[in-house]
Design a protein around this motif. Structure first.
Motif, PDB file in Angstrom:
ATOM      1  N   ALA A 132       9.045   9.860   0.194  1.00 12.50           N
ATOM      2  CA  ALA A 132       9.159  10.303  -1.189  1.00 12.50           C
ATOM      3  C   ALA A 132       7.883  10.018  -1.987  1.00 12.50           C
ATOM      4  CB  ALA A 132      10.342   9.610  -1.868  1.00 12.50           C
ATOM      5  N   THR A 133       7.133   9.008  -1.597  1.00 12.94           N
ATOM      6  CA  THR A 133       5.943   8.627  -2.362  1.00 12.94           C
ATOM      7  C   THR A 133       4.631   8.977  -1.656  1.00 12.94           C
ATOM      8  OG1 THR A 133       6.040   6.401  -1.390  1.00 12.94           O
ATOM      9  CG2 THR A 133       7.129   6.733  -3.528  1.00 12.94           C
ATOM     10  N   GLY A 134       4.697   9.595  -0.499  1.00 16.10           N
ATOM     11  CA  GLY A 134       3.468   9.964   0.220  1.00 16.10           C
ATOM     12  C   GLY A 134       2.691   8.755   0.699  1.00 16.10           C
ATOM     13  N   THR A 135       3.412   7.744   1.181  1.00 16.69           N
ATOM     14  CA  THR A 135       2.774   6.527   1.659  1.00 16.69           C
ATOM     15  C   THR A 135       3.193   6.231   3.093  1.00 16.69           C
ATOM     16  OG1 THR A 135       4.568   5.149   0.792  1.00 16.69           O
ATOM     17  CG2 THR A 135       2.659   5.490  -0.651  1.00 16.69           C
ATOM     18  N   VAL A 136       2.494   5.277   3.696  1.00 12.50           N
ATOM     19  CA  VAL A 136       2.829   4.787   5.021  1.00 12.50           C
ATOM     20  C   VAL A 136       2.464   3.306   5.042  1.00 12.50           C
ATOM     21  CG1 VAL A 136       0.572   5.409   6.021  1.00 12.50           C
ATOM     22  CG2 VAL A 136       2.555   5.173   7.505  1.00 12.50           C
ATOM     23  N   VAL A 137       3.235   2.505   5.764  1.00 12.04           N
ATOM     24  CA  VAL A 137       2.926   1.079   5.900  1.00 12.04           C
ATOM     25  C   VAL A 137       2.151   0.910   7.200  1.00 12.04           C
ATOM     26  CG1 VAL A 137       3.873  -1.242   6.080  1.00 12.04           C
ATOM     27  CG2 VAL A 137       4.965   0.423   4.598  1.00 12.04           C
ATOM     28  N   VAL A 138       0.950   0.324   7.081  1.00 10.69           N
ATOM     29  CA  VAL A 138       0.060   0.163   8.230  1.00 10.69           C
ATOM     30  C   VAL A 138      -0.288  -1.300   8.427  1.00 10.69           C
ATOM     31  CG1 VAL A 138      -0.950   2.471   8.005  1.00 10.69           C
ATOM     32  CG2 VAL A 138      -1.996   0.556   6.811  1.00 10.69           C
TER      33      VAL A 138
END
Length: 161
Positions: free
Chosen positions: A152-158
């Motif tokens: 929904a927010t255009g993010t990814v956890v890396v």
């Protein structure tokens, strides 16, 4: 049915090839992330550990300002509400500017935007926090280990290290 549920349900039965694309060989491959090491997609165990650390930090910070009284239910209810508010602050403020919470710093992961911007930004951090509070959005992940709150927010956890 796959259109209504998104891609996460179609990946359960066919490895993600229902939409005609080649299935990913590792989480984050479709996003251009490496298979392992820095900037690879973070796994669920690290993410859950981060949540637990952040909840403990929020509880300890709340106890500094609002000491709990285990014998008084009204005081404990207020304490729990203040702990929730402190968790929101501990989650939103650092993610907005640095991309990671205290728990994320400890576990070596961070939130990154898919468009390459350096900061996550306030609205993305707030939406991620609210959806994380609901529990289900981060629990339902796609083949890139991205929950609904990430999508929904255009993010990814890396990973950072």
């Amino acid at each position: 049915m796959a259109r209504w549920t998104g891609e996460w349900l179609s990946t359960l039965s066919d490895g993600g090839a229902a939409d005609g694309r080649e299935p990913s060989r590792w989480p984050g491959e479709r996003l251009g992330l490496p298979e392992r090491g820095p900037r690879s997609a973070a796994g669920g165990g690290r993410r859950f550990g981060t949540l637990l650390v952040d909840l403990v930090v929020a509880s300890l910070l709340t106890a500094l300002f609002f000491p709990p009284d285990y014998t008084d239910p009204d005081v404990m209810q207020a304490y729990n509400l203040w702990s929730l508010a402190m968790w929101a602050v501990v989650t939103v403020v650092p993610v907005t500017f640095s991309g990671f919470t205290p728990g994320m710093a400890l576990t070596g992961i961070r939130v990154a935007r898919l468009d390459g911007s350096a900061t996550v930004g306030l609205w993305r951090a707030v939406v991620r926090c609210v959806l994380t509070f609901l529990i289900v959005p981060p629990a339902v992940r796609d083949q890139d280990n991205r929950g609904w709150h990430d999508r929904a927010t255009g993010t990814v956890v890396v990973t950072m290290r």
